[in-house]
Design a protein around this motif. Structure first.
Motif, PDB file in Angstrom:
ATOM      1  N   ILE A  16       0.857  -1.181   0.000  1.00  0.00           N
ATOM      2  CA  ILE A  16       0.000   0.000   0.000  1.00  0.00           C
ATOM      3  C   ILE A  16       0.892   1.230   0.000  1.00  0.00           C
ATOM      4  O   ILE A  16       1.780   1.357   0.836  1.00  0.00           O
ATOM      5  N   VAL A  17       0.637   2.125  -0.954  1.00  0.00           N
ATOM      6  CA  VAL A  17       1.439   3.335  -1.096  1.00  0.00           C
ATOM      7  C   VAL A  17       0.529   4.551  -0.942  1.00  0.00           C
ATOM      8  O   VAL A  17      -0.467   4.685  -1.653  1.00  0.00           O
ATOM      9  N   ASP A  18       0.904   5.437  -0.032  1.00  0.00           N
ATOM     10  CA  ASP A  18       0.173   6.682   0.196  1.00  0.00           C
ATOM     11  C   ASP A  18       1.200   7.739   0.590  1.00  0.00           C
ATOM     12  O   ASP A  18       1.326   8.106   1.748  1.00  0.00           O
ATOM     13  N   LEU A  19       1.976   8.183  -0.389  1.00  0.00           N
ATOM     14  CA  LEU A  19       3.087   9.107  -0.147  1.00  0.00           C
ATOM     15  C   LEU A  19       2.753  10.482  -0.700  1.00  0.00           C
ATOM     16  O   LEU A  19       2.758  10.695  -1.914  1.00  0.00           O
ATOM     17  N   LEU A  47      -0.799  -7.618  -4.996  1.00  0.00           N
ATOM     18  CA  LEU A  47      -1.527  -6.441  -5.439  1.00  0.00           C
ATOM     19  C   LEU A  47      -0.884  -5.192  -4.842  1.00  0.00           C
ATOM     20  O   LEU A  47      -0.519  -5.175  -3.667  1.00  0.00           O
ATOM     21  N   LEU A  48      -0.763  -4.167  -5.666  1.00  0.00           N
ATOM     22  CA  LEU A  48      -0.315  -2.858  -5.216  1.00  0.00           C
ATOM     23  C   LEU A  48      -1.527  -1.950  -5.173  1.00  0.00           C
ATOM     24  O   LEU A  48      -2.293  -1.876  -6.141  1.00  0.00           O
ATOM     25  N   ALA A  49      -1.719  -1.259  -4.060  1.00  0.00           N
ATOM     26  CA  ALA A  49      -2.775  -0.250  -3.946  1.00  0.00           C
ATOM     27  C   ALA A  49      -2.091   1.085  -3.686  1.00  0.00           C
ATOM     28  O   ALA A  49      -1.261   1.194  -2.782  1.00  0.00           O
ATOM     29  N   ILE A  50      -2.412   2.084  -4.507  1.00  0.00           N
ATOM     30  CA  ILE A  50      -1.791   3.400  -4.354  1.00  0.00           C
ATOM     31  C   ILE A  50      -2.824   4.501  -4.450  1.00  0.00           C
ATOM     32  O   ILE A  50      -3.715   4.457  -5.300  1.00  0.00           O
ATOM     33  N   ASN A  51      -2.684   5.469  -3.564  1.00  0.00           N
ATOM     34  CA  ASN A  51      -3.524   6.651  -3.580  1.00  0.00           C
ATOM     35  C   ASN A  51      -2.861   7.673  -4.498  1.00  0.00           C
ATOM     36  O   ASN A  51      -1.772   8.176  -4.196  1.00  0.00           O
ATOM     37  N   LEU A  52      -3.485   7.962  -5.628  1.00  0.00           N
ATOM     38  CA  LEU A  52      -2.974   8.936  -6.584  1.00  0.00           C
ATOM     39  C   LEU A  52      -3.685  10.257  -6.356  1.00  0.00           C
ATOM     40  O   LEU A  52      -4.916  10.307  -6.310  1.00  0.00           O
ATOM     41  N   TRP A  53      -2.907  11.315  -6.221  1.00  0.00           N
ATOM     42  CA  TRP A  53      -3.478  12.640  -5.983  1.00  0.00           C
ATOM     43  C   TRP A  53      -2.769  13.633  -6.873  1.00  0.00           C
ATOM     44  O   TRP A  53      -1.533  13.698  -6.888  1.00  0.00           O
ATOM     45  N   VAL A  76      -4.349  -2.596 -14.397  1.00  0.00           N
ATOM     46  CA  VAL A  76      -4.474  -1.620 -13.317  1.00  0.00           C
ATOM     47  C   VAL A  76      -5.908  -1.112 -13.331  1.00  0.00           C
ATOM     48  O   VAL A  76      -6.416  -0.686 -14.367  1.00  0.00           O
ATOM     49  N   LEU A  77      -6.577  -1.197 -12.192  1.00  0.00           N
ATOM     50  CA  LEU A  77      -7.926  -0.663 -12.049  1.00  0.00           C
ATOM     51  C   LEU A  77      -7.843   0.678 -11.333  1.00  0.00           C
ATOM     52  O   LEU A  77      -6.999   0.863 -10.457  1.00  0.00           O
ATOM     53  N   HIS A  78      -8.737   1.598 -11.707  1.00  0.00           N
ATOM     54  CA  HIS A  78      -8.760   2.921 -11.088  1.00  0.00           C
ATOM     55  C   HIS A  78     -10.123   3.146 -10.442  1.00  0.00           C
ATOM     56  O   HIS A  78     -11.157   2.832 -11.033  1.00  0.00           O
ATOM     57  N   LYS A  84     -13.329  14.169  -4.471  1.00  0.00           N
ATOM     58  CA  LYS A  84     -11.914  14.485  -4.218  1.00  0.00           C
ATOM     59  C   LYS A  84     -11.146  14.458  -5.524  1.00  0.00           C
ATOM     60  O   LYS A  84     -11.652  14.052  -6.554  1.00  0.00           O
ATOM     61  N   ARG A  85      -9.884  14.851  -5.469  1.00  0.00           N
ATOM     62  CA  ARG A  85      -9.008  14.771  -6.640  1.00  0.00           C
ATOM     63  C   ARG A  85      -8.116  13.540  -6.538  1.00  0.00           C
ATOM     64  O   ARG A  85      -7.060  13.483  -7.141  1.00  0.00           O
ATOM     65  N   ASN A  86      -8.545  12.581  -5.763  1.00  0.00           N
ATOM     66  CA  ASN A  86      -7.787  11.354  -5.578  1.00  0.00           C
ATOM     67  C   ASN A  86      -8.391  10.221  -6.399  1.00  0.00           C
ATOM     68  O   ASN A  86      -9.596  10.173  -6.622  1.00  0.00           O
ATOM     69  N   THR A  87      -7.538   9.306  -6.779  1.00  0.00           N
ATOM     70  CA  THR A  87      -7.943   8.048  -7.394  1.00  0.00           C
ATOM     71  C   THR A  87      -7.121   6.955  -6.742  1.00  0.00           C
ATOM     72  O   THR A  87      -5.915   7.111  -6.552  1.00  0.00           O
ATOM     73  N   VAL A  88      -7.755   5.865  -6.396  1.00  0.00           N
ATOM     74  CA  VAL A  88      -7.028   4.710  -5.898  1.00  0.00           C
ATOM     75  C   VAL A  88      -6.767   3.804  -7.101  1.00  0.00           C
ATOM     76  O   VAL A  88      -7.688   3.471  -7.844  1.00  0.00           O
ATOM     77  N   ALA A  89      -5.521   3.450  -7.293  1.00  0.00           N
ATOM     78  CA  ALA A  89      -5.161   2.518  -8.362  1.00  0.00           C
ATOM     79  C   ALA A  89      -4.821   1.181  -7.729  1.00  0.00           C
ATOM     80  O   ALA A  89      -4.140   1.117  -6.707  1.00  0.00           O
ATOM     81  N   LEU A  90      -5.329   0.121  -8.332  1.00  0.00           N
ATOM     82  CA  LEU A  90      -5.046  -1.248  -7.909  1.00  0.00           C
ATOM     83  C   LEU A  90      -4.292  -1.916  -9.038  1.00  0.00           C
ATOM     84  O   LEU A  90      -4.841  -2.147 -10.111  1.00  0.00           O
ATOM     85  N   ALA A  91      -3.022  -2.209  -8.806  1.00  0.00           N
ATOM     86  CA  ALA A  91      -2.156  -2.782  -9.837  1.00  0.00           C
ATOM     87  C   ALA A  91      -1.931  -4.258  -9.515  1.00  0.00           C
ATOM     88  O   ALA A  91      -1.459  -4.604  -8.436  1.00  0.00           O
TER      89      ALA A  91
END
Length: 134
Positions: A16-19, A47-53, A76-78, A84-91
């Motif tokens: 999980i990435v939220d940087l 699975l990688l989950a990342i908060n894209l902002w 990759v699913l979005h 919000k201006r965020n999207t969670v991506a699931l890779a």
């Protein structure tokens, strides 16, 4: 990056990435080797989950999405975050399961009853934004 470099390949089921900082995603996320390192640390069914902002760093966002797609060719699913201006991506480190919507809906309803989290709505949104997988 330092944490991931200290681990063995195939060590994790989930990363999980939220940087972020006040201006958007941290520049480290845009580094070319970041997602190859994430991918190598995942097990075969990982699975990688990342908060894209977006923030103010549009270039970092574009580079991040490009690097995710390059390092996770199975899919990759979005999932945009409502309001919000965020999207969670699931890779996925494996082929994205397709045409599983009925089974997923049943499971979402079961888990929603147990957790109180609106999983059925999240699944609808996931299907809406990633139609080629559903």
């Amino acid at each position: 990056v330092d944490f991931l470099r200290q681990r063995d390949d195939g060590a994790y089921d989930l990363v999980i990435v939220d940087l972020h900082d006040p201006e958007g995603m941290a520049p480290a996320v845009g580094q070319s080797d970041f997602f190859s390192l994430c991918q190598s640390r995942l097990r075969g069914q990982g699975l990688l989950a990342i908060n894209l902002w977006t923030g103010v760093r549009e270039k970092v966002l574009r580079q991040t999405i490009e690097n995710i797609n390059l390092n996770f060719p199975h899919g990759v699913l979005h999932l945009p975050v409502s309001g919000k201006r965020n999207t969670v991506a699931l890779a996925f480190n494996f082929p994205v399961p397709k045409n599983q919507i009925k089974a997923l809906r049943r499971r979402a309803v079961e888990l929603e009853e147990k957790t109180g989290v609106e999983l059925n709505q999240l699944l609808w949104d996931l299907a809406r934004f990633n139609a080629k997988y559903f």
